[in-house]
Write a protein that holds these residues in place. Sequence first.
Motif, PDB file in Angstrom:
ATOM      1  N   ARG A  94       0.852  -1.196   0.000  1.00  0.00           N
ATOM      2  CA  ARG A  94       0.000   0.000   0.000  1.00  0.00           C
ATOM      3  C   ARG A  94       0.890   1.249   0.000  1.00  0.00           C
ATOM      4  O   ARG A  94       1.900   1.294   0.694  1.00  0.00           O
ATOM      5  CB  ARG A  94      -0.874   0.041   1.246  1.00  0.00           C
ATOM      6  N   GLY A 105       8.943  -1.826   9.937  1.00  0.00           N
ATOM      7  CA  GLY A 105       7.549  -2.065   9.584  1.00  0.00           C
ATOM      8  C   GLY A 105       6.986  -1.154   8.512  1.00  0.00           C
ATOM      9  O   GLY A 105       5.774  -1.011   8.383  1.00  0.00           O
ATOM     10  N   THR A 106       7.857  -0.507   7.717  1.00  0.00           N
ATOM     11  CA  THR A 106       7.318   0.385   6.689  1.00  0.00           C
ATOM     12  C   THR A 106       7.314  -0.280   5.310  1.00  0.00           C
ATOM     13  O   THR A 106       6.950   0.355   4.327  1.00  0.00           O
ATOM     14  CB  THR A 106       8.129   1.696   6.621  1.00  0.00           C
ATOM     15  N   LYS A 154      10.069  -2.106   3.859  1.00  0.00           N
ATOM     16  CA  LYS A 154      11.351  -2.181   3.148  1.00  0.00           C
ATOM     17  C   LYS A 154      11.641  -3.613   2.671  1.00  0.00           C
ATOM     18  O   LYS A 154      12.021  -3.825   1.528  1.00  0.00           O
ATOM     19  CB  LYS A 154      12.489  -1.691   4.055  1.00  0.00           C
ATOM     20  N   THR A 155      11.432  -4.577   3.583  1.00  0.00           N
ATOM     21  CA  THR A 155      11.673  -5.963   3.201  1.00  0.00           C
ATOM     22  C   THR A 155      10.691  -6.411   2.129  1.00  0.00           C
ATOM     23  O   THR A 155      11.047  -7.089   1.163  1.00  0.00           O
ATOM     24  CB  THR A 155      11.570  -6.876   4.445  1.00  0.00           C
ATOM     25  N   MET A 156       9.421  -5.993   2.276  1.00  0.00           N
ATOM     26  CA  MET A 156       8.398  -6.311   1.256  1.00  0.00           C
ATOM     27  C   MET A 156       8.830  -5.801  -0.113  1.00  0.00           C
ATOM     28  O   MET A 156       8.707  -6.490  -1.124  1.00  0.00           O
ATOM     29  CB  MET A 156       7.087  -5.616   1.606  1.00  0.00           C
TER      30      MET A 156
HETATM   31  N1  LIG Z   1       3.259  -0.369   2.636  1.00  0.00           N
HETATM   32  C1  LIG Z   1       2.756  -1.507   3.131  1.00  0.00           C
HETATM   33  N2  LIG Z   1       1.729  -2.125   2.531  1.00  0.00           N
HETATM   34  C2  LIG Z   1       1.228  -3.259   3.030  1.00  0.00           C
HETATM   35  N3  LIG Z   1       1.693  -3.876   4.136  1.00  0.00           N
HETATM   36  C3  LIG Z   1       2.719  -3.316   4.789  1.00  0.00           C
HETATM   37  C4  LIG Z   1       3.317  -2.108   4.312  1.00  0.00           C
HETATM   38  N4  LIG Z   1       4.331  -1.793   5.149  1.00  0.00           N
HETATM   39  C5  LIG Z   1       4.377  -2.745   6.087  1.00  0.00           C
HETATM   40  N5  LIG Z   1       3.413  -3.665   5.887  1.00  0.00           N
HETATM   41  C6  LIG Z   1       3.138  -4.829   6.749  1.00  0.00           C
HETATM   42  O1  LIG Z   1       4.106  -4.812   7.764  1.00  0.00           O
HETATM   43  C7  LIG Z   1       4.887  -5.993   7.762  1.00  0.00           C
HETATM   44  C8  LIG Z   1       6.354  -5.662   7.948  1.00  0.00           C
HETATM   45  O2  LIG Z   1       6.856  -5.061   6.772  1.00  0.00           O
HETATM   46  P1  LIG Z   1       8.371  -5.158   6.378  1.00  0.00           P
HETATM   47  O3  LIG Z   1       8.479  -5.087   4.911  1.00  0.00           O
HETATM   48  O4  LIG Z   1       8.993  -6.341   7.021  1.00  0.00           O
HETATM   49  O5  LIG Z   1       8.910  -3.826   7.038  1.00  0.00           O
HETATM   50  P2  LIG Z   1      10.411  -3.363   7.237  1.00  0.00           P
HETATM   51  O6  LIG Z   1      11.273  -4.262   6.455  1.00  0.00           O
HETATM   52  O7  LIG Z   1      10.418  -1.951   6.737  1.00  0.00           O
HETATM   53  O8  LIG Z   1      10.672  -3.423   8.705  1.00  0.00           O
HETATM   54  C9  LIG Z   1       4.623  -6.638   6.423  1.00  0.00           C
HETATM   55  O9  LIG Z   1       4.660  -8.043   6.518  1.00  0.00           O
HETATM   56  C10 LIG Z   1       3.258  -6.155   6.060  1.00  0.00           C
HETATM   57  O10 LIG Z   1       2.276  -6.999   6.597  1.00  0.00           O
END
Ligand SMILES: Nc1ncnc2c1ncn2[C@@H]1O[C@H](COP(=O)(O)OP(=O)(O)O)[C@@H](O)[C@H]1O
Length: 503
Positions: free
Chosen positions: A197, A223-224, A226-228
Amino acid sequence: MKLAVVYSRACLGIEAPLVIVETHISAGLPGFTIVGLPETAVKESKDRVRSAILNSQFEFPTRRITVNLAPADLPKEGSRFDLPIALGILAASDQLPVQPLQEYEFAGELALSGELRAIQGVLPLALGSRKANRILMIPTQNAAEAVLPGDNRVLAINHLLEVHAHLTQQKLLSNYQAPIQSTAILTESEMDLAEIRGQMHAKRTLEIAAAGGHSLLMVGPPGTGKTMLANRLPSIMPPLSREEILEVIAIHSLIFTHTNTLIWGKRPFRAPHHTASATALVGGGRHPKPGEISLAHHGILFLDELPEFDRKVLEVLREPLESGTILISRATRQTQFPASFQLIAAMNPCPCGYLGDPKGNCRCTSEQIKRYCMRVSGPLLDRIDLQIEVPALSTENLSFTPNIQEETSIMVLERVKQAIEKQYQRSFKLNARLNNYDIQKYCSLKPADQNFIKNAIDKLNLSARSYHRILRVARTIADLMNSNSIETEHIIEALSYKKFLHT
Ligand SMILES: Nc1ncnc2c1ncn2[C@@H]1O[C@H](COP(=O)(O)OP(=O)(O)O)[C@@H](O)[C@H]1O
Ligand SMILES: [Mg+2]
Ligand SMILES: [Zn+2]
């Protein structure tokens, strides 16, 4: 008394040089000597070969057996020589005809029962035997990989008895045929960009990274997404070409005995943990093996939590980032592995992760933040073309809104493919790989724009390298817009992909 010659191959980087296994049986006190294998490997190999021969109801000669693996100076690791050694003994003791052996190359580990077990490094072996115009006999589990070159002859075997029956023409084996593969699996199992999203800025950057092969650093709180984002990069990159598939599998086969998952043309995606050792990352060991950067060849190396990696380990990445290969030096020899990977990295903005968070939860001191960021060195950062912030989203942004339709990976991939096509027509390479000479040739600017960039670099206190980096990125942005010339708007956008970690 009698000499038998059997062909096999060793493993040297991703090359597979010929090894000649000579077996000589002579009168004298019974004995079994193997020359040319390292001490530790010899004993185990002897035991397996002897048991496999006896358990297959052949005779193990009670005379003087000498096996020589030549040339002597090749590293000959592993159990792949069990089969050629066993066949040499059978031939030298008249239990197999010597002559037909010349048409073949053999490799395989023997179980005590005489059954064959899978080995590593099969594709380089298959390429070598194809070039030498010999038929390759290989354990059945390795056969699918061995026929990847496509125009070579491979016989798949399960037991020493089968090899014997074939060579004595009692029961002929037929050429191994690769199972029919469907490419549908690739698209079905893949993660899609549409699942993310918002984060339009980050998605746009990911598209530029895919289109020009640029390295990318994402900075943002946990949780923003980045990994996704990183996980979905392969879904907006074109699949590997046939040549690339062979190169990738040749490397992977040195580590894994089963490389089937790669056969679909999916780009490698490697995400080593930050506790990974330098050897695990760049390769090495007594018998040098490829590391993560080589396993990521033609694909993506994702380093999550970048500052947590050992700084020394990160410094080693600089050279392959520029050259696309890694040279591993040992006292005795040097081994080169391909390592043309695309670096994608992610990190928090500060040790606690919440710097710049709207709720203001960060308690890190400026000194702590500085030290944290300094763990990623300037020279490494200088080689990362795209650097962006991935900020926290508000909860309403994250919740599902049916009227907002996120773009799917396939839609983005179409634009990426068009931009890549444009680059190859112009310079035969991706923009990320343009050197200084190429940049002069392919990234010409209007005089006003030249001054504009120079001013920006002065004002923003950027390094000299940044100038070229900005031009490469601007070239990709122009290519994505199907523009032959680099325009001011492309430069302005290129300048925005810059998170100033060290200022
Ligand atoms: N932009 C986004 N759209 C949809 N889901 C998201 C988004 N950002 C975070 N999430 C949710 O939060 C979880 C953690 O995201 P992640 O990519 O691991 O964050 P980061 O790597 O930035 O810490 C994901 O599994 C997803 O469920
Ligand atoms: Mg993460
Ligand atoms: Zn903090």
